[in-house]
Design an enzyme around this catalytic site. Structure first.
Site, PDB file in Angstrom:
ATOM      1  N   ARG A   1       0.821  -1.202   0.000  1.00 50.51           N
ATOM      2  CA  ARG A   1       0.000   0.000   0.000  1.00 50.51           C
ATOM      3  C   ARG A   1       0.863   1.264   0.000  1.00 50.51           C
ATOM      4  O   ARG A   1       1.756   1.427   0.833  1.00 50.51           O
ATOM      5  CB  ARG A   1      -0.932   0.012   1.196  1.00 50.51           C
ATOM      6  CG  ARG A   1      -2.013   1.023   1.032  1.00 50.51           C
ATOM      7  CD  ARG A   1      -3.049   0.978   2.113  1.00 50.51           C
ATOM      8  NE  ARG A   1      -3.566   2.327   2.264  1.00 50.51           N
ATOM      9  CZ  ARG A   1      -4.432   2.881   1.427  1.00 50.51           C
ATOM     10  NH1 ARG A   1      -4.930   2.198   0.421  1.00 50.51           N
ATOM     11  NH2 ARG A   1      -4.836   4.126   1.613  1.00 50.51           N
TER      12      ARG A   1
ATOM     13  N   HIS B   1     -14.163  -1.399  11.890  1.00 51.92           N
ATOM     14  CA  HIS B   1     -13.254  -2.131  11.004  1.00 51.92           C
ATOM     15  C   HIS B   1     -13.768  -3.494  10.610  1.00 51.92           C
ATOM     16  O   HIS B   1     -13.191  -4.163   9.763  1.00 51.92           O
ATOM     17  CB  HIS B   1     -11.873  -2.270  11.639  1.00 51.92           C
ATOM     18  CG  HIS B   1     -11.089  -1.008  11.523  1.00 51.92           C
ATOM     19  ND1 HIS B   1     -11.102  -0.057  12.501  1.00 51.92           N
ATOM     20  CD2 HIS B   1     -10.319  -0.527  10.525  1.00 51.92           C
ATOM     21  CE1 HIS B   1     -10.355   0.953  12.120  1.00 51.92           C
ATOM     22  NE2 HIS B   1      -9.868   0.697  10.922  1.00 51.92           N
TER      23      HIS B   1
END
Ligand code: GLN
Ligand code: ZN
EC number: 2.1.1.14
Length: 758
Positions: free
Chosen positions: A516, A695
């Site tokens: 990422r 989450h």
């Protein structure tokens, strides 16, 4: 000659080649051999670039498929036993499983590397953790670099920093107690590298810049005494803050040199230069390893010359820290404004700067006349260029009237004015701002950017999303709805794109974690707001409901912390400029009838300086900037803020000084531990502790939320308590989001009727 070295270089590839190769490997679309080829090519190009710029000692060990801290754990055989892997024969898929989890084991935790946005894998320490060296991957890369003809200097994270950055996973166990087991293994690793012909090695101990306790500093002394006869010459790497308080320790250690960061802590150069022993290397980092600006070469050379006069060739030069934290190559940018580009330097350009500095130290400034002239011209241009300098913005900050950062009345009065029109029930409910960012939303945005979707169609698509979002919240009976942020790609980029003083690159990627990468916006000049940024969408959303629509802005600290920031004026000044631009937006929202406005500051904690001694000063201007962003708002306008995923316990007084009418904070993961601290501190304004973790797609059970809310009611007076999720909902799907919020509402209503019956 003064040795030019570096400890690390971006490893993702100028166009994120490694990211795409790794992700293809995960999907099974690339073989391991193909992935290894991409990796070897990146290393080859990196070393060649470094050599071409004049670097003398090239880094090895800075490359990683996921994270270099994880690599070191593998090299030391210190991977968590719970995975059941054989560290001596760890396969690449197993390596990735450590980082990403598998069907039976959750991933190793990761967290931010000091005050950067780079996330390292957190070591898991147990009382029975064993170390068993297996250096074959590192040695293979050493051989690879040598085969290409380079002089090298491997870089490793030091043993003390490694232990300190890990987490103790057993009760009554201290991480530092592993040191006697770790040191022999680490020393063996150094001996194995010596046997490979490694002469110099850089061992990074950034713990030295981080106010660690005395026993940890003592551990540094113990460690490097133990490494004295391993056959390698050691340079200790420090960065991100001063280590001047450890000067005597560093002088006395049986190592061959120390690197200091003189960009973040320029004042330490004089301290070190005066006292440094002539027989040891002092590596001075005067080229900023973690920003995007060109250096003032003339100044840097002038600063270094006297140090050279004293230390001779024992003065080394390097970037301030690993270049991992800066984008790779400015040359690939095609769309950046030419003038702005001329003020910048990414990793490749920083190497060239170091090459020039090396040359000047060897042969005098005259030998690099052209480079210095170009650097001088850029500096002169930057000092006056109207793209950067906006007199009106500067004057506005300079002439802020006294008390400009204060609301009209104290909280006790404001909240009455707010209650008078808001008509809120006890335990009012709200969300943090974003609702699911569906594939359709992202596709519409991408198509609009590419010109495939007309502005009118894009507008209609976003309005449809907003309308759906408001309708959902109406049905749920959420008291303070939001528009859902469908139109926002990212909470900083969205505003950066609309503010003057910000620019964007095409390829300015920096690794955040694993594959990422993030492409931070760049604040290059004075910041102002030419036009309203959110009024259009928030006003539209307000037409769809009678409830008070909450406007949504990103606060000044978060706006700069998640960007690259100009280095020609103090950060406090940048923060105030952004605050005043946001203030224009707050007042326009108010005028448009949006009288509940949230200013998010999730980054307020991570922007704290590493040194505690600098906290008060930072917090004073950071909190002032927050308050400035709502200056002039009516008492009846309710200002919210939101914070998440950080330690806030130690800065509660500062958070209170921000004087938001309502703060929503993430707390559910720690079973409201943080809220207890707010309670003990007697936080004076309204609070909305998060009652479920956003989450996970899992729908919490009513009794879980009830447990958390009852705990909250124990510490916060019920008339000041709000009910909301932990954070924004953009990563969730709609179905689970609605189900989760339904449970939240059900519990809230149950507690409301209980309270009414009292
Ligand atoms: N308003 C933002 C959202 O809901 C806040 C995100 C954050 O705290 N990081 O997405
Ligand atoms: Zn959040």
């Amino acid at each position: 000659m003064n040795t030019f070295h570096l400890s690390g270089y971006p490893r993702i590839g100028a166009k994120r080649e490694l990211k795409f190769a790794v992700e293809a490997f995960w999907k099974g679309a690339k073989s391991e051999a193909e992935l290894q080829e991409v990796a070897a090519e990146i290393r080859r190009l990196n070393w060649a670039t470094q050599k071409a710029a004049g670097a003398d000692l090239l880094p090895v060990g800075d490359f990683s498929f996921y994270d270099h801290v994880l690599d070191l754990l593998c090299t030391l055989g210190a991977i968590p036993k719970r995975f059941g892997f054989d560290s001596a024969n760890l396969s690449l898929p197993e390596y990735f499983q450590l980082a990403r989890g598998n069907a039976t084991q959750f991933a190793m935790e990761m967290t931010k590397w000091f005050d950067t946005n780079y996330h390292y894998i957190v070591p898991e320490w147990h009382a029975d953790t064993e170390f068993k060296v297996n250096a074959k991957n590192l040695i293979a890369q050493i051989k690879e670099a040598k085969a290409q003809g380079y002089d090298i200097k491997p870089t490793l994270v030091g043993p003390v920093t490694l232990l300190w950055l890990g987490k103790a996973k057993d009760d009554n166990f201290k991480r530092i107690s592993l040191l006697p087991k770790l040191l022999p293994a680490y020393a063996q690793l150094l001996r194995e590298l010596a046997a490979e012909g490694v002469d110099w090695i850089q061992i990074d101990e950034p713990i030295l810049s981080a106010d660690a306790d005395a026993n940890w500093i003592k551990a540094v002394e113990t460690s490097y005494k133990e490494f004295a006869n391993t056959g390698v010459r050691i340079i200790i790497g420090t960065y991100f803050a001063t280590v001047a308080e450890h000067l005597n320790l560093l002088k006395a250690l049986p190592v061959h040199g120390v690197h200091i960061d003189c960009v973040r802590a320029p004042e330490q150069l004089a301290v070190f230069a005066d006292a440094w022993p002539e027989n040891k290397v002092l590596s001075v980092g005067l080229i900023d390893g973690r920003n995007v600006w060109r250096a003032n070469l003339s100044k840097v050379i002038d600063t270094l010359e006297p140090v050279k006069a004293k230390l001779g060739n024992n003065l080394w030069i390097a970037p301030s820290c690993s270049l991992l934290h800066s984008p790779q190559d400015l040359a690939v940018e095609e769309k950046l404004d030419g003038e702005i580009k001329s003020w910048m330097a990414f990793a490749a350009q920083k190497l060239v700067e170091l090459g020039v500095i090396k040359q000047a130290l060897a042969h005098g400034k005259d030998s690099v006349k052209d480079a210095i002239a170009a650097s001088d011209a850029a500096a002169a241009d930057r000092a006056t260029n109207k793209k950067i300098h906006n007199d009106a913005v500067k004057a506005r900050v300079a002439n802020l009237p006294k008390g400009a950062d204060q609301r009209k009345s104290p909280f006790a009065e404001r909240i009455k004015a707010q209650h008078a029109w808001m008509n809120l029930p006890v335990l009012p409910t709200t969300t943090i701002g974003s609702f699911p960012q569906t594939t359709e939303i992202r596709q519409a945005r991408a198509a609009f950017k590419k010109g495939e979707l007309s502005a009118a169609d894009y507008d209609a698509a976003m309005k449809k999303e907003i309308a759906y979002c408001v309708e959902v919240q109406e049905k749920l009976e959420l008291d303070v709805p939001v528009h859902g942020e469908a139109e926002r790609n990212d909470m900083v980029e969205y505003f950066g794109e609309q503010l003057a003083g910000y620019c964007f690159t095409q390829f300015g990627w920096v690794q955040s974690y694993g594959s990422r990468c993030v492409k931070p916006p760049i604040i290059f000049g004075d910041v102002s707001r030419p036009n309203p940024m959110t009024v259009y969408w928030s006003s539209y959303a307000q037409t769809l409901t009678k409830r008070p629509m909450k406007g949504m802005l990103t606060g000044p600290v978060t706006m700069f912390k998640w960007s690259f920031v100009r280095d020609d004026i103090p950060l406090s000044e940048v923060a105030k400029q952004i605050a005043l631009a946001l203030n224009d937006e707050v007042l326009d929202l108010e005028k448009a009838g949006i009288k509940v406005i949230q200013i998010d500051e999730p980054a307020i904690r991570e922007a704290m300086p590493l040194k505690k001694a600098q906290w008060d000063e930072y917090l004073a201007w950071a909190c002032e900037a927050f308050r400035l962003s709502s200056t002039g708002a009516e008492d009846s306008t309710q200002i919210h803020t939101h914070m998440c995923y950080s330690e806030f316990n130690d800065i509660l007084p500062a958070i209170a000084s921000m004087d938001a009418d309502v703060i929503t904070i993430e707390t559910s993961r720690s079973d409201m531990e943080l809220l207890t601290a707010f309670g003990d501190f007697k936080y004076p304004n309204d609070i909305g502790p998060g009652v479920y973790d956003i989450h996970s797609p899992r729908v919490p059970q009513a009794k879980e939320i009830e447990h958390l809310l009852r705990k909250a009611m124990d510490v916060v007076p019920v008339e000041r308590l709000w009910v909301n999720p932990d954070c924004g909902l953009k990563t969730r799907g709609w179905k689970e989001t609605i189900e989760q919020l339904e449970v939240m509402m059900e519990v809230t209503k149950k507690l409301r009727s209980e309270l009414a019956a009292k």
